[in-house]
Design a protein around this motif. Sequence first.
Motif, PDB file in Angstrom:
ATOM      1  N   LEU A  76      41.008  42.653  42.702  1.00  0.00           N
ATOM      2  CA  LEU A  76      40.407  43.753  43.452  1.00  0.00           C
ATOM      3  C   LEU A  76      39.644  43.248  44.668  1.00  0.00           C
ATOM      4  N   PHE A 115      44.988  47.823  38.435  1.00  0.00           N
ATOM      5  CA  PHE A 115      44.003  48.908  38.344  1.00  0.00           C
ATOM      6  C   PHE A 115      44.429  49.924  37.293  1.00  0.00           C
ATOM      7  N   GLY A 132      33.115  43.614  36.426  1.00  0.00           N
ATOM      8  CA  GLY A 132      34.568  43.571  36.540  1.00  0.00           C
ATOM      9  C   GLY A 132      35.228  44.611  35.669  1.00  0.00           C
ATOM     10  N   SER A 190      40.732  40.783  36.543  1.00  0.00           N
ATOM     11  CA  SER A 190      41.338  41.788  37.423  1.00  0.00           C
ATOM     12  C   SER A 190      40.456  42.057  38.633  1.00  0.00           C
ATOM     13  N   SER A 191      39.138  41.929  38.423  1.00  0.00           N
ATOM     14  CA  SER A 191      38.220  42.202  39.530  1.00  0.00           C
ATOM     15  C   SER A 191      38.440  41.228  40.682  1.00  0.00           C
ATOM     16  N   THR A 200      44.323  48.602  33.723  1.00  0.00           N
ATOM     17  CA  THR A 200      42.946  48.493  33.246  1.00  0.00           C
ATOM     18  C   THR A 200      42.399  49.856  32.844  1.00  0.00           C
ATOM     19  N   ASP A 202      39.548  42.539  32.426  1.00  0.00           N
ATOM     20  CA  ASP A 202      38.963  43.340  33.497  1.00  0.00           C
ATOM     21  C   ASP A 202      38.179  42.462  34.476  1.00  0.00           C
ATOM     22  N   SER A 213      36.905  47.909  37.509  1.00  0.00           N
ATOM     23  CA  SER A 213      38.357  47.973  37.333  1.00  0.00           C
ATOM     24  C   SER A 213      38.758  49.238  36.577  1.00  0.00           C
ATOM     25  N   THR A 270      47.988  44.511  42.502  1.00  0.00           N
ATOM     26  CA  THR A 270      46.606  44.914  42.294  1.00  0.00           C
ATOM     27  C   THR A 270      46.527  46.385  41.914  1.00  0.00           C
TER      28      THR A 270
END
Length: 569
Positions: free
Chosen positions: A263, A405, A59, A259-260, A408, A256, A63, A401
């Motif tokens: 994604l 990105f 992740g 955040s994945s 991150t 991260d 990211s 998103t």
Amino acid sequence: MNGLLLLIISVAVLVCGYVFYGRWLCKQWGVGENDKPTPAHTMEDGVDYVPAKAPILMGHHFSSIAGAGPITGPINAAGFGWLACTLWILIGGIFFGGVHDFGALFASVRHGGKSIGEIISTNMSKRAKMLFLVFAYLTLILVVAAFASIVAGTFGATFTEAGAVDYAASEANARVAMVSLLFILIAIVFGFLVYRRNAPMSVASVIGVIAIVVIIAIGMNFHPIYLSASAWMWICGIYIAIASVTPVWILLQPRDYLSSFLLYAMLALAVVGVFLAHPSMSSLPAIEMSPAAGPIFPVLFTTIACGAISGFHSLVSSGTTSKQLDKETDAKPIAYGGMLLECVLAILTLCAVAYAFSWNAANPDSALKGATAIFGGGLAHMIDDTIPGTYNILYTLLVLTYSAFCLTSLDTATRLARFMFQEFWLDGSKGETPENVTGYKKILSNMYVSTAITVVLGVVLGLNGYEKIWALFGSANQLLAALGLLAVATWLGNVGKNNKMFLIPMFFMLVVTIASLIINTVKQVGLISAGGADWGPYVQAVLGVLLVVLAVILAIEGMATISKQKQRA
């Protein structure tokens, strides 16, 4: 060409590349053969060196390397044609970018988690290391400036001519800002649960996903913060300063990782959109040899960077990922697999561009303009045209998103720049560290001092026209890629491993970089000669010449090293 068919063929090619070529690379390099603990274990310090489970590190890595690159690159290169872009994404991803990212991570792990600069110092020369670090640091400052500006732009409010906030026009940005702030809070909670309360990863992940849904619902309905983009720039500066020096388990790893999920959700939405809409690639040419942007060689290969090969990836692989890798065998799925997954995102972006162009042709009064609108709007319209009433929520999620990105990549770039700044003042061959040096080295290698300098330079440049020199980034980034390939090739040769898979990509990227820099420098000199140029063309012209000189010097040193290796063999 049907977009769905293009996607299926591309994914099949990338999977074959991962399975067969990735396996061959592991055998050639001896990945996992020594069964030794990684630097994350042997040098664990609770701040930068912290072992991470493979899903969490994936992740973080994905990211960080993705950022805006695999989206903006294909959008800007679309004029070259869908076939030209697709061929470069697939060939570049499997044989260039994947090898580059995987090799940089593996080499760094075998060098105690050190950066590409230290690998160059050990295997080439200290002079080459110093040149590389200066170049890499300046490139990262440009990344910090650009991504901070992008994030601030997606958060910032729109104002009327009278100076009042235009709430209607600013609502989408306010939603994204609110969700992003809440996202940071839940990441800290996630990190505390996993690393301090030893919560099972499955349980923590379920809680994290539920929390993401909750904060999105909150942000969509409660978003009272309406600040200017300039104010958000300074807020981003404060955030990345803190993120750069805090232990990775508190913020970097958990944010991260979470955040994945955004994604993966975006990728799923994009696949659903392509499946429903079957976008026709005919709105784009197949191969356009002379677009307005410049000749297809070398411009295509510097425009699509992150979706095929990007020097920034080697900095991430050797800067943060190598310090968190739990075991060597995780390197292939994280670095090589992460690069190929980015290729999938680039192909999906091409499909979104094709659909957006068709939409614009049919709806000229509401045309989608700008990378964010073309990507988010193109994908959202794919689904909304089949399932009406979904556009607003889908567009907001996609922009969120995209912003995640960038944020991150922003905090990762800041930490990487801090590493580079510290390494510049230390002699690794003498075992120098920030703790055992004295005098000016003690001050300048201090992580708080190096972070403060990096953040101030990045934010000030972001507020004062980084766009004036942004045209150099594509070439500079690909020069980093060439140097990363060169560094790993020299190391593999020195330890007696096969490095031939690096030579063609390295030469190609050097030629691409030098050709691109020469073209851009000639263009800037023309602007200066015409009169009335501001500081941008002057800086681009000077830096362009310096980068060409840098490329030639390091190429000569690297090839001399490789030549000596062949003679010894």
